[in-house]
Design an enzyme around this catalytic site. Sequence first.
Site, PDB file in Angstrom:
ATOM      1  N   ASN A   1       0.846  -1.192   0.000  1.00 38.95           N
ATOM      2  CA  ASN A   1       0.000   0.000   0.000  1.00 38.95           C
ATOM      3  C   ASN A   1       0.878   1.238   0.000  1.00 38.95           C
ATOM      4  O   ASN A   1       2.000   1.214   0.501  1.00 38.95           O
ATOM      5  CB  ASN A   1      -0.893   0.010   1.247  1.00 38.95           C
ATOM      6  CG  ASN A   1      -1.814   1.216   1.284  1.00 38.95           C
ATOM      7  OD1 ASN A   1      -2.378   1.612   0.257  1.00 38.95           O
ATOM      8  ND2 ASN A   1      -1.963   1.822   2.456  1.00 38.95           N
TER       9      ASN A   1
ATOM     10  N   HIS B   1       0.867   5.143   1.387  1.00 43.10           N
ATOM     11  CA  HIS B   1       0.170   5.955   2.381  1.00 43.10           C
ATOM     12  C   HIS B   1       0.817   7.339   2.430  1.00 43.10           C
ATOM     13  O   HIS B   1       2.047   7.443   2.453  1.00 43.10           O
ATOM     14  CB  HIS B   1       0.253   5.261   3.746  1.00 43.10           C
ATOM     15  CG  HIS B   1      -0.492   5.999   4.814  1.00 43.10           C
ATOM     16  ND1 HIS B   1      -1.866   5.973   4.916  1.00 43.10           N
ATOM     17  CD2 HIS B   1      -0.046   6.801   5.803  1.00 43.10           C
ATOM     18  CE1 HIS B   1      -2.238   6.732   5.922  1.00 43.10           C
ATOM     19  NE2 HIS B   1      -1.158   7.241   6.486  1.00 43.10           N
TER      20      HIS B   1
ATOM     21  N   SER C   1       4.839   6.762   2.351  1.00 42.48           N
ATOM     22  CA  SER C   1       5.443   5.474   2.698  1.00 42.48           C
ATOM     23  C   SER C   1       4.809   4.390   1.855  1.00 42.48           C
ATOM     24  O   SER C   1       3.599   4.408   1.617  1.00 42.48           O
ATOM     25  CB  SER C   1       5.158   5.124   4.174  1.00 42.48           C
ATOM     26  OG  SER C   1       5.492   6.180   5.041  1.00 42.48           O
TER      27      SER C   1
HETATM   28  C1  GAR Z   1      -2.614   8.956  -2.558  1.00 45.49           C
HETATM   29  O1  GAR Z   1      -2.088  10.115  -2.013  1.00 45.49           O
HETATM   30  C2  GAR Z   1      -2.442   7.815  -1.586  1.00 45.49           C
HETATM   31  O2  GAR Z   1      -1.265   7.886  -0.826  1.00 45.49           O
HETATM   32  C3  GAR Z   1      -3.645   7.967  -0.738  1.00 45.49           C
HETATM   33  O3  GAR Z   1      -4.676   8.318  -1.606  1.00 45.49           O
HETATM   34  C4  GAR Z   1      -4.132   9.036  -2.695  1.00 45.49           C
HETATM   35  C5  GAR Z   1      -4.634   8.406  -3.967  1.00 45.49           C
HETATM   36  O4  GAR Z   1      -4.327   9.176  -5.061  1.00 45.49           O
HETATM   37  N1  GAR Z   1      -3.928   6.768  -0.011  1.00 45.49           N
HETATM   38  C6  GAR Z   1      -4.437   6.727   1.220  1.00 45.49           C
HETATM   39  O5  GAR Z   1      -4.733   7.715   1.836  1.00 45.49           O
HETATM   40  C7  GAR Z   1      -4.630   5.338   1.750  1.00 45.49           C
HETATM   41  N2  GAR Z   1      -4.978   5.395   3.135  1.00 45.49           N
HETATM   42  P1  GAR Z   1      -4.341   8.580  -6.515  1.00 45.49           P
HETATM   43  O6  GAR Z   1      -5.717   7.951  -6.710  1.00 45.49           O
HETATM   44  O7  GAR Z   1      -4.164   9.770  -7.417  1.00 45.49           O
HETATM   45  O8  GAR Z   1      -3.235   7.598  -6.622  1.00 45.49           O
END
Ligand code: GAR
Length: 322
Positions: free
Chosen positions: A110, A112, A139
């Site tokens: 994942n 984060h 991370s």
């Molecule tokens: C990213 O910033 C990711 O790190 C976060 O959601 C966003 C997705 O963006 N994930 C979390 O918060 C998981 N708990 P994306 O759809 O443009 O990749």
Amino acid sequence: MAERARVAILISGTGSNMAALIYAARAESCPYEITLVTGDNPDAPGLALAEAEGVAVTRLPKPTKDSRPAFFAQLEATLQAADVDVVALAGFMRILPADFVERWSGKLLNIHPSLLPRYRGLDTHARALEAGDPHGGCSVHLVTPEVDSGEVLGQVAVAILTGDTPDSLAARVRIAEHQLYPRILADYVSRPLDAGWIETRVDALARRLAEVTRKTSHGSPGWAVGPEKTAKLFAIIADHHHGEEAVGLLVKASGADEMTGLIEARPEHYYWPKYYGASGWLGLKLNRRDVDWDEVSDWLERSWRTAAPPRLTRLLRAADDF
Ligand code: GAR
């Protein structure tokens, strides 16, 4: 080049991290390919992007409170059918059930948006700003049943600027995410084929057995049992020995009959090692993505028993007879 790892990506929304993984996989040297993109939101914009880029997409119906178990069963079937080695969560905003995580243990990554262990969960950027942190960041970690708590595989710190808002910080963290995720995923899927990593893993298992020391065999790393002077080898790593394809673990089988039987039945798992085979060493092919490490552990113990002095095996034999 070794076969590429088959990666599925799970998304809920935009899919910019998904896009970064897809584009990184375009490089010929990339050790993974994106086999499938799916998620919990059939309208996620990222799915349309994946399709436009020629990646297979499965649209699963959005789970409701009641359909949650059915959704995860469907997700699991979809991943199984695509024969994936690793699942990369990329903005997948749903907590996976513990039994699902356990079945896929070691195969779920994942990303984060914080420097874990700081700020698990949501609103990570606002929390970093509120705390007056000098850095936010991101991370990549292994997924375990406890949310955002698995082993961190890599991080990038992103400086917080005067006047940053959660959105402005998120935008810069996103740039860092796009660099981090493809690199860490590539390293992670390369591990199982790497002789050094295999040796470390075998070492940890071998050292669980009594009176084990390290000893080389014709320059190859090995493990022996018994007092140093008389220590007897029971396991050897044969790293592409004499042009063999395998990074093999050589262990003692009961004899040629058992060895040929096993090799015929499961040629993708066992082989007859050059030179060593004639002295009763069976080769287990370990540079594969689907090694059953419990089985490796059993072989190490069995081989250890053939080499261990009687005072060490006597008690075990008594337990077996019991
Ligand atoms: C990213 O910033 C990711 O790190 C976060 O959601 C966003 C997705 O963006 N994930 C979390 O918060 C998981 N708990 P994306 O759809 O443009 O990749």
